[in-house]
Design a protein around this motif. Structure first.
Motif, PDB file in Angstrom:
ATOM      1  N   GLN A  69     -25.760 -96.585   7.925  1.00 52.78           N
ATOM      2  CA  GLN A  69     -27.219 -96.607   8.077  1.00 52.78           C
ATOM      3  C   GLN A  69     -27.636 -97.292   9.376  1.00 52.78           C
ATOM      4  OE1 GLN A  69     -29.775 -97.656   4.845  1.00 52.78           O
ATOM      5  NE2 GLN A  69     -28.472 -96.733   3.285  1.00 52.78           N
ATOM      6  N   LYS A  70     -26.989 -98.398   9.723  1.00 47.11           N
ATOM      7  CA  LYS A  70     -27.333 -99.107  10.963  1.00 47.11           C
ATOM      8  C   LYS A  70     -27.086 -98.222  12.185  1.00 47.11           C
ATOM      9  CE  LYS A  70     -27.008-103.899   9.447  1.00 47.11           C
ATOM     10  NZ  LYS A  70     -26.260-105.177   9.482  1.00 47.11           N
TER      11      LYS A  70
ATOM     12  N   ARG B 101     -27.916-109.408  -0.435  1.00 44.77           N
ATOM     13  CA  ARG B 101     -28.155-109.271   1.004  1.00 44.77           C
ATOM     14  C   ARG B 101     -26.882-108.935   1.780  1.00 44.77           C
ATOM     15  NH1 ARG B 101     -31.953-108.388  -0.966  1.00 44.77           N
ATOM     16  NH2 ARG B 101     -33.928-109.489  -1.104  1.00 44.77           N
TER      17      ARG B 101
ATOM     18  N   THR C 258     -30.052-106.133   5.182  1.00 39.33           N
ATOM     19  CA  THR C 258     -29.536-105.253   4.136  1.00 39.33           C
ATOM     20  C   THR C 258     -30.074-105.694   2.777  1.00 39.33           C
ATOM     21  OG1 THR C 258     -27.524-104.905   5.418  1.00 39.33           O
ATOM     22  CG2 THR C 258     -27.411-104.395   3.070  1.00 39.33           C
TER      23      THR C 258
ATOM     24  N   GLU D 269     -23.580 -99.575   4.799  1.00 36.12           N
ATOM     25  CA  GLU D 269     -24.395-100.456   5.641  1.00 36.12           C
ATOM     26  C   GLU D 269     -24.216-100.086   7.116  1.00 36.12           C
ATOM     27  OE1 GLU D 269     -25.003-105.226   5.493  1.00 36.12           O
ATOM     28  OE2 GLU D 269     -22.956-104.563   5.886  1.00 36.12           O
TER      29      GLU D 269
ATOM     30  N   SER E 156     -30.474-100.257   1.143  1.00 39.27           N
ATOM     31  CA  SER E 156     -31.442 -99.868   2.169  1.00 39.27           C
ATOM     32  C   SER E 156     -31.505-100.950   3.236  1.00 39.27           C
ATOM     33  CB  SER E 156     -32.823 -99.618   1.556  1.00 39.27           C
ATOM     34  OG  SER E 156     -33.236-100.728   0.802  1.00 39.27           O
ATOM     35  N   LEU E 157     -32.042-100.586   4.390  1.00 41.30           N
ATOM     36  CA  LEU E 157     -32.241-101.519   5.495  1.00 41.30           C
ATOM     37  C   LEU E 157     -33.730-101.784   5.667  1.00 41.30           C
ATOM     38  CD1 LEU E 157     -29.830 -99.986   8.165  1.00 41.30           C
ATOM     39  CD2 LEU E 157     -29.341-101.870   6.603  1.00 41.30           C
TER      40      LEU E 157
ATOM     41  N   LEU F   7     -31.924-105.973  11.648  1.00 44.76           N
ATOM     42  CA  LEU F   7     -32.031-105.299  10.356  1.00 44.76           C
ATOM     43  C   LEU F   7     -31.422-106.168   9.264  1.00 44.76           C
ATOM     44  CD1 LEU F   7     -30.853-101.771  11.541  1.00 44.76           C
ATOM     45  CD2 LEU F   7     -33.192-102.424  10.970  1.00 44.76           C
TER      46      LEU F   7
ATOM     47  N   ARG G 256     -33.670 -95.639   0.618  1.00 42.00           N
ATOM     48  CA  ARG G 256     -32.382 -96.147   0.161  1.00 42.00           C
ATOM     49  C   ARG G 256     -31.425 -94.996  -0.123  1.00 42.00           C
ATOM     50  NH1 ARG G 256     -35.690 -96.154  -4.367  1.00 42.00           N
ATOM     51  NH2 ARG G 256     -34.774 -95.190  -6.222  1.00 42.00           N
TER      52      ARG G 256
END
Length: 263
Positions: A251-252, A168, A9, A248, A205-206, A7, A228
């Motif tokens: 979300q992961k 990023r 970022t 981050e 967002s990823l 993934l 996002r």
């Protein structure tokens, strides 16, 4: 949800910067901090019926200086709009801001992060007015006995600087904010010691790492398909890095467990 094991970022920022002027953006009230609440006010910044705003020339000059520093396009004409939404510290029930004719557009800012030079595109930077401030008494925002409204800050000139989603990592965001603040202070249009002088909203967002092209480019359609989340009202460089690192990871972890990231 994002399918890939790998993934990437993607982060974009909206940075709200208070501009250093003697008076507010649409009236003659002082921008100097006052310990007495609701004393630096008048019919214009309180939004009383019939009051007419007149734009502050110094605020426009400060915005043009910023535009020159970020190599932005500065139009011959610019316009203001009413953005209607209810905030208790926004006495008019609308904010005077810029929509389709910002004073600065298509700029960029270069900075260094871990010895590498990066350039982030700035899609727009526009002028608007700051709301007032809320003071929660007897606790925090959710435990206070009551909340007071102070309109001294209402009408302070703000510049909203909106980047493309070119970051990023949270570390890049921190380095960018430090460089931006350095440029603004050099221009003499910003004072970092003033309370609330810099506030950041960040979208994260990823995306599938395979969708990231050379130089970190991500296709617009890929970004629009990714859900996002927005982290609002961050008030420091370190705070931005910490908040985004947390988001981050959150979300992961959600993607690993097969859960969709909700916008």
């Amino acid at each position: 949800a994002v399918a890939s094991e790998e993934l990437a970022t993607v982060i974009g920022l909206e940075v709200h910067v208070q501009l250093e002027t003697d008076t507010k953006i649409f009236c003659g009230c002082s921008t100097e901090p006052s310990e007495e609440p609701n004393t630096n006010t008048c019919p214009v910044c309180l939004g009383l019926p019939g009051a007419l705003p007149v734009v502050n020339e110094a605020a426009v000059e400060a915005a043009v200086k910023v535009g020159k520093a970020i190599d932005a396009d500065i139009p011959e004409e610019t316009t203001f709009h009413r953005k209607n939404y209810y905030y208790p510290d926004l006495p008019k029930n609308f904010q005077i801001t810029q929509y389709d004719a910002p004073i600065c557009a298509d700029g960029e800012l270069a900075f260094s992060v871990e010895g590498e030079r990066r350039t982030v595109a700035i899609s727009r930077a526009h002028l608007e007015e700051d709301p007032g401030s809320l003071q929660h008494k007897g606790g925090s925002i959710d435990t206070a006995d009551y909340t007071l409204v102070n309109y001294n800050r209402a009408g302070t000139p703000l510049m909203e600087i909106v980047t493309e989603p070119d970051f990023r990592s949270p570390g890049e965001v921190r380095a960018f904010l430090a460089k931006l603040e350095e440029v603004l202070e050099y221009l003499g249009v910003f004072d970092s010691t003033r309370d609330g002088s810099l506030r950041v909203d960040a979208n994260l967002s990823l995306v599938d790492a395979a969708e990231v092209g050379e130089g970190g480019a991500v296709d617009r359609e890929v970004l629009e398909a990714a859900n996002r989340t927005e982290v609002k009202n961050i008030s420091s460089h370190r705070g931005a890095e910490k908040a985004l690192a947390y988001e981050e990871t959150r979300q992961k972890n959600a993607v690993k467990r097969g859960r969709a990231v909700e916008q």
